[in-house]
Every structure is written in C-alpha cells, then in structure tokens.
Design an enzyme around this catalytic site. Sequence first.
Site, PDB file in Angstrom:
ATOM      1  N   CYS A 182       0.844  -1.207   0.000  1.00 27.10           N
ATOM      2  CA  CYS A 182       0.000   0.000   0.000  1.00 27.10           C
ATOM      3  C   CYS A 182       0.872   1.247   0.000  1.00 27.10           C
ATOM      4  CB  CYS A 182      -0.895   0.016   1.227  1.00 27.10           C
ATOM      5  SG  CYS A 182      -1.755  -1.530   1.532  1.00 27.10           S
ATOM      6  N   GLU A 206      -1.974   6.871  -2.689  1.00 24.55           N
ATOM      7  CA  GLU A 206      -3.014   7.542  -1.902  1.00 24.55           C
ATOM      8  C   GLU A 206      -3.871   8.380  -2.846  1.00 24.55           C
ATOM      9  OE1 GLU A 206      -1.204   9.797   1.241  1.00 24.55           O
ATOM     10  OE2 GLU A 206      -0.223   8.010   2.075  1.00 24.55           O
ATOM     11  N   PRO A 207      -5.055   8.822  -2.389  1.00 28.23           N
ATOM     12  CA  PRO A 207      -5.918   9.612  -3.278  1.00 28.23           C
ATOM     13  C   PRO A 207      -5.186  10.812  -3.897  1.00 28.23           C
ATOM     14  CG  PRO A 207      -7.111   8.996  -1.296  1.00 28.23           C
ATOM     15  CD  PRO A 207      -5.704   8.525  -1.096  1.00 28.23           C
ATOM     16  N   TRP A 214      -6.062   2.098  -4.145  1.00 23.06           N
ATOM     17  CA  TRP A 214      -5.601   1.265  -5.258  1.00 23.06           C
ATOM     18  C   TRP A 214      -4.762   0.072  -4.815  1.00 23.06           C
ATOM     19  CZ3 TRP A 214      -8.512   2.784  -8.868  1.00 23.06           C
ATOM     20  CH2 TRP A 214      -8.664   4.122  -9.207  1.00 23.06           C
ATOM     21  N   ARG A 239      10.386  -3.815 -12.476  1.00 24.57           N
ATOM     22  CA  ARG A 239       9.596  -3.464 -13.673  1.00 24.57           C
ATOM     23  C   ARG A 239       9.630  -4.502 -14.788  1.00 24.57           C
ATOM     24  NH1 ARG A 239      10.453   2.989 -12.932  1.00 24.57           N
ATOM     25  NH2 ARG A 239       8.576   3.221 -11.681  1.00 24.57           N
ATOM     26  N   ARG A 253      24.273  -1.825 -13.817  1.00 27.49           N
ATOM     27  CA  ARG A 253      23.614  -0.519 -13.640  1.00 27.49           C
ATOM     28  C   ARG A 253      22.635  -0.263 -14.786  1.00 27.49           C
ATOM     29  NH1 ARG A 253      26.286   3.997 -11.144  1.00 27.49           N
ATOM     30  NH2 ARG A 253      25.646   5.144 -12.980  1.00 27.49           N
ATOM     31  N   ILE A 257      -9.104  -7.842 -35.763  1.00 29.02           N
ATOM     32  CA  ILE A 257      -9.050  -9.035 -36.616  1.00 29.02           C
ATOM     33  C   ILE A 257     -10.274  -9.927 -36.382  1.00 29.02           C
ATOM     34  CG2 ILE A 257      -7.744 -11.190 -36.997  1.00 29.02           C
ATOM     35  CD1 ILE A 257      -5.165  -9.446 -36.603  1.00 29.02           C
ATOM     36  N   GLU A 305       2.140   0.584 -11.538  1.00 21.59           N
ATOM     37  CA  GLU A 305       3.605   0.417 -11.415  1.00 21.59           C
ATOM     38  C   GLU A 305       4.341   1.513 -12.180  1.00 21.59           C
ATOM     39  OE1 GLU A 305       5.598  -2.502 -10.216  1.00 21.59           O
ATOM     40  OE2 GLU A 305       3.866  -2.971  -8.991  1.00 21.59           O
ATOM     41  N   SER A 320       2.872   5.203 -18.188  1.00 18.77           N
ATOM     42  CA  SER A 320       3.794   5.338 -19.336  1.00 18.77           C
ATOM     43  C   SER A 320       4.499   6.695 -19.304  1.00 18.77           C
ATOM     44  CB  SER A 320       3.021   5.199 -20.648  1.00 18.77           C
ATOM     45  OG  SER A 320       2.722   3.852 -20.889  1.00 18.77           O
TER      46      SER A 320
HETATM   47  C1  LIG Z   1      -5.706  -1.925 -10.808  1.00 13.77           C
HETATM   48  C2  LIG Z   1      -4.705  -1.127 -10.066  1.00 13.77           C
HETATM   49  C3  LIG Z   1      -3.885  -1.758  -9.145  1.00 13.77           C
HETATM   50  C4  LIG Z   1      -2.951  -1.011  -8.409  1.00 13.77           C
HETATM   51  N1  LIG Z   1      -2.220  -1.627  -7.447  1.00 13.77           N
HETATM   52  C5  LIG Z   1      -1.458  -0.874  -6.599  1.00 13.77           C
HETATM   53  C6  LIG Z   1      -0.838  -1.451  -5.460  1.00 13.77           C
HETATM   54  O1  LIG Z   1      -0.902  -2.654  -5.236  1.00 13.77           O
HETATM   55  N2  LIG Z   1      -0.184  -0.639  -4.604  1.00 13.77           N
HETATM   56  C7  LIG Z   1      -0.079   0.695  -4.811  1.00 13.77           C
HETATM   57  O2  LIG Z   1       0.528   1.384  -3.986  1.00 13.77           O
HETATM   58  N3  LIG Z   1      -0.632   1.294  -5.899  1.00 13.77           N
HETATM   59  C8  LIG Z   1      -1.331   0.533  -6.788  1.00 13.77           C
HETATM   60  N4  LIG Z   1      -1.939   1.112  -7.881  1.00 13.77           N
HETATM   61  C9  LIG Z   1      -1.788   2.555  -8.080  1.00 13.77           C
HETATM   62  C10 LIG Z   1      -1.022   2.911  -9.338  1.00 13.77           C
HETATM   63  O3  LIG Z   1       0.337   2.673  -9.167  1.00 13.77           O
HETATM   64  C11 LIG Z   1      -1.361   4.390  -9.657  1.00 13.77           C
HETATM   65  O4  LIG Z   1      -2.681   4.397 -10.161  1.00 13.77           O
HETATM   66  C12 LIG Z   1      -0.403   5.003 -10.638  1.00 13.77           C
HETATM   67  O5  LIG Z   1       0.856   5.165 -10.043  1.00 13.77           O
HETATM   68  C13 LIG Z   1      -0.880   6.358 -11.150  1.00 13.77           C
HETATM   69  O6  LIG Z   1      -1.292   7.179 -10.111  1.00 13.77           O
HETATM   70  P1  LIG Z   1      -2.715   7.933 -10.207  1.00 13.77           P
HETATM   71  O7  LIG Z   1      -3.724   6.884 -10.511  1.00 13.77           O
HETATM   72  O8  LIG Z   1      -2.910   8.727  -8.980  1.00 13.77           O
HETATM   73  O9  LIG Z   1      -2.610   8.850 -11.464  1.00 13.77           O
HETATM   74  P2  LIG Z   1      -2.018  10.373 -11.506  1.00 13.77           P
HETATM   75  O10 LIG Z   1      -0.685  10.393 -10.839  1.00 13.77           O
HETATM   76  O11 LIG Z   1      -3.062  11.307 -11.020  1.00 13.77           O
HETATM   77  O12 LIG Z   1      -1.799  10.576 -13.047  1.00 13.77           O
HETATM   78  C14 LIG Z   1      -2.856  10.974 -13.922  1.00 13.77           C
HETATM   79  C15 LIG Z   1      -2.251  11.212 -15.305  1.00 13.77           C
HETATM   80  O13 LIG Z   1      -1.294  12.287 -15.235  1.00 13.77           O
HETATM   81  C16 LIG Z   1      -0.042  11.835 -15.720  1.00 13.77           C
HETATM   82  N5  LIG Z   1       1.044  12.498 -14.960  1.00 13.77           N
HETATM   83  C17 LIG Z   1       1.155  12.633 -13.618  1.00 13.77           C
HETATM   84  N6  LIG Z   1       2.294  13.273 -13.310  1.00 13.77           N
HETATM   85  C18 LIG Z   1       2.927  13.541 -14.481  1.00 13.77           C
HETATM   86  C19 LIG Z   1       4.154  14.166 -14.838  1.00 13.77           C
HETATM   87  N7  LIG Z   1       4.989  14.645 -13.911  1.00 13.77           N
HETATM   88  N8  LIG Z   1       4.466  14.248 -16.145  1.00 13.77           N
HETATM   89  C20 LIG Z   1       3.639  13.770 -17.102  1.00 13.77           C
HETATM   90  N9  LIG Z   1       2.467  13.158 -16.830  1.00 13.77           N
HETATM   91  C21 LIG Z   1       2.123  13.044 -15.529  1.00 13.77           C
HETATM   92  C22 LIG Z   1      -0.046  10.330 -15.496  1.00 13.77           C
HETATM   93  O14 LIG Z   1       0.875   9.679 -16.336  1.00 13.77           O
HETATM   94  C23 LIG Z   1      -1.497  10.005 -15.837  1.00 13.77           C
HETATM   95  O15 LIG Z   1      -1.647   9.899 -17.222  1.00 13.77           O
HETATM   96  C24 LIG Z   1      -2.835   0.374  -8.643  1.00 13.77           C
HETATM   97  C25 LIG Z   1      -3.654   0.995  -9.589  1.00 13.77           C
HETATM   98  C26 LIG Z   1      -4.582   0.274 -10.295  1.00 13.77           C
HETATM   99  C27 LIG Z   1      -5.466   0.991 -11.265  1.00 13.77           C
END
Ligand SMILES: Cc1cc2nc3c(=O)[nH]c(=O)nc-3n(C[C@H](O)[C@H](O)[C@H](O)COP(=O)(O)OP(=O)(O)OC[C@H]3O[C@@H](n4cnc5c(N)ncnc54)[C@H](O)[C@@H]3O)c2cc1C
Length: 404
Positions: free
Chosen positions: A127, A130-131, A161, A263, A331, A358, A384, A387
């Site tokens: 975990c 966070e929101p 998440w 990764r 590295r 297809i 994780e 992109s």
């Molecule tokens: C099914 C699922 C399972 C998951 N499992 C886990 C888990 O086990 N443990 C855990 O801790 N988390 C987990 N996650 C969380 C996941 O890692 C996050 O959803 C992810 O890191 C993106 O964070 P966010 O959803 O808050 O998106 P945001 O950070 O709000 O991003 C929203 C958009 O803005 C873009 N963005 C943000 N910052 C930048 C920047 N600096 N430059 C360019 N673009 C940017 C992002 O690429 C994205 O397109 C899970 C998520 C899902 C959906």
Amino acid sequence: MPVSFELDSDQLTLRQWVHDFAADVVRPAAHEWDEREEFPWPILADAAKIGLYSVEFFATQWLDETGLGIPIALEELFWGDAGIGLAIVGTTLAAAAVRGNGTDEQTAEWVPPMFGTVNEPRVAAFCSSEPDAGSDVGAMRTRARYDESTDEWVLTGTKTWATNGGIADIHVVTAVVDPELKARGQASFVVPPGTKGLSPGQKFAKHGIRASHTAEVVLDDCRIPGRCLLGGKEKLDERLARAREGAKSDRSQPSMATFERTRPGVGAQAVGVARAAYEYALDYAKQRVQFGKPIIENQAIAFMLADMRTAIDAARLLVWRAAWMARNGMRFDAAEGSMSKLYAGEVAVRVTEQAMQILGGNGYTRDYPVERMCRDAKIYTIFEGTSEIQRLVISRAISGTRVR
Ligand SMILES: Cc1cc2nc3c(=O)[nH]c(=O)nc-3n(C[C@H](O)[C@H](O)[C@H](O)COP(=O)(O)OP(=O)(O)OC[C@H]3O[C@@H](n4cnc5c(N)ncnc54)[C@H](O)[C@@H]3O)c2cc1C
C-alpha cells in the site's frame, strides 16, 4: 552469466509447467472470474497445491542466475489470464518491498506467512498510493509516529488502489515519518495480521483485471510493534539525519534501483497478455472466411499479425535484457527496467486492440476472450508507474537533465 537466447532445460521445464497450469486451470476460469469480479480463491488454492503459489517457487526463480525465471513464469501465467494472474502474484509486490527494504531477519519473518500454507493460502498487499499521491509519491500524507513509551509505530491515513488491500493478512504500508523531508522522510512498515485500526475501504469496480482485488485501506491510529519498521530504527534515524543535513540522498538511488529491478516482471505480464491475444487472432484469421478465402490471405490482416508478432518479440527481448541486467547487478544507466515496462505495456494495449480488429464483431463481444484481454491490457500503461512516468525516468536517465 553470458547471454544466450537458448533456454536451458530447467527454464524449458518451468515454462511448460506454468503454461500447462495456465492452459488447464487459469484460461478456462478466466471468463467466470472476470464476470464475477471477485478474487478467485479456488484458483489460488489450486496454484498453492501444485507449489506455484508459494514462497519457495518465487525464491527459486528470483535466484535463477540468468534472471529469466520470473519473466518466463509470468509471461506464461498471464498468457492464461491477467486478472487471475495478478491474483496469484499480487503478494509478490509486498514480498519484494520487504526484501528490498527490510533486513534478512524481517524477510525471513514476514515473507513466508504472506503466502499462508498449502491448505490455507493467504495474500499480502503493498500500500503506497493515496488519493492525492499516485505518480507524485512525495505528496504522501499517511503519517507514521513513533511512540517511544511502548516502542510502537502509529499509522494514520488512507491508502488507495491497493492490490489485495483489505483481503490481505499482511499489509506493507509506506508512510511519512518526517513531512519536511518529503519523499526522503518516508519509510515502509509491515502491518501484521489482525492489527486493530486497519480496515478495508471501498473496493473498486474496474475496467479490466477484474478478478484481481483492488481497494482502499484505512489506517486509523493503527499501532504496530517497533520491529515492524522495515530496515530498523537505527538505519532510519541515520538516513533522516543525513537528509536533514541536506546531504545528497543515498536513498533515492536504491529505491529507484528497486523499481527498475521489479519493472521487467510487470513487462513480462504485459507480454503474456499480448501473446495470448495475438495467438487467438492468428488462429481466427486462418479460420474465418470472407470473400471466399481465409481473411489471413489479405495483406491487411497478415501484415497486422506480422507487426503484432514483431512487437511482442521486441518487448520480450527488452524484458529479458532488463531482467538479466538486474540479476547480474548491472547498472541501469538508461533506465532499461523502465524501458521494458513502458514498451511491453504499450505493445499489450496495441496488440490486443489489433486482435479485436481481426476478430471483427466477434472481437467486440464477451463471448470471445480477446475483448477481456483488451480491457486487461490497459492497466499496463497505468500501474507500477504510468507510461508518462516511465518516459520521465528514461529521459532523465539518458539526458542527465531534470526533465519535467
Ligand atoms: C488496478 C490497479 C492496481 C494497483 N495496485 C497498486 C498497489 O498494489 N499498490 C499501490 O501502492 N498502488 C497501486 N496502484 C496505483 C497505481 O500505481 C497508480 O494508479 C499510478 O501510479 C498512477 O497514479 P494515479 O492513478 O494517482 O494517477 P495520476 O498520478 O493522477 O496521473 C494521472 C495522469 O497524469 C499523468 N502524470 C502525472 N504526473 C505527471 C508528470 N509529472 N508528467 C507527465 N504526466 C504526468 C499520469 O501519467 C497520468 O496519465 C494500482 C492501480 C490500479 C489501477
């Protein structure tokens, strides 16, 4: 370990063994658990029975000196189904966090019980998100306060998440110890089974990987023993002192290195999903007759399949290279781990979409598995590290510039 593109007999046996489980147990159950949107406990039990869901299995693969054991196993398992695949390997995220941040004693104490036993398999959750702190890990708000009088840490905050969040026995939680230090003031903690103050929040209804459980985890004055701080208090105090002195953090590099090393495994999952859709589409294109001939005899279809196969093979090579580098302590000067996850994730999205094309109308229905694979693939450009974040990591690594 020299590079070879020929798998040895152990790796071939491993691949066939996981493939058989994926084909005989996972694939036939995929539609049902996707529709139910529930954690597939009976399938996890089957995986535990044959030793696939066990600490011994993952430890053996982690030790494979070529680094290819984990990618080979994950590609086959996720070829079976990504939702069930994640239900089976979600625990390893938490295990990797303990192994990466904890002492050997902590790894020995906490990792085995994460998997439970053959008769009673259990899961663990990691975990961090966070929101208000997804990509921006430095914005984390969950607090960890040390209570010296009882030698306990007190955790308060809301995680979101979390894969296996709330259904796990053991949760590994990241929290802020010193807010002024932002990301450098954070630490990781093990929350043991049955700890008061930890409760499940909402479970998310998702687009794909619906057999995997994703939920909020609420920590309300959650007290855990002092020994649950991963790495120990002495090491944390030293690290915080260095950060306060403004010394260049020696933590950002190791934590970055840990992510880089995990990764390729996520990339391998994406390769498995892409290959599943490609194989299905290839068979379909040979069978489906329009205008008096199989549709594969049209270049438009055959070339699409050629592109799909080329992209999948390229993605696998990037994954294997990064996994081999990680295992051999090399590295990641160009963020090769991120490269593999970025490319494989985007290939999975593109290839599953092409597979749907297809299959035509059939591809768009839930009667055919490609529709599910297409929904599942999308997660690989999001979790994780999205992109965009992978591109940020790679561009910073290759340029030495603080690209924003
Ligand atoms: C099914 C699922 C399972 C998951 N499992 C886990 C888990 O086990 N443990 C855990 O801790 N988390 C987990 N996650 C969380 C996941 O890692 C996050 O959803 C992810 O890191 C993106 O964070 P966010 O959803 O808050 O998106 P945001 O950070 O709000 O991003 C929203 C958009 O803005 C873009 N963005 C943000 N910052 C930048 C920047 N600096 N430059 C360019 N673009 C940017 C992002 O690429 C994205 O397109 C899970 C998520 C899902 C959906």
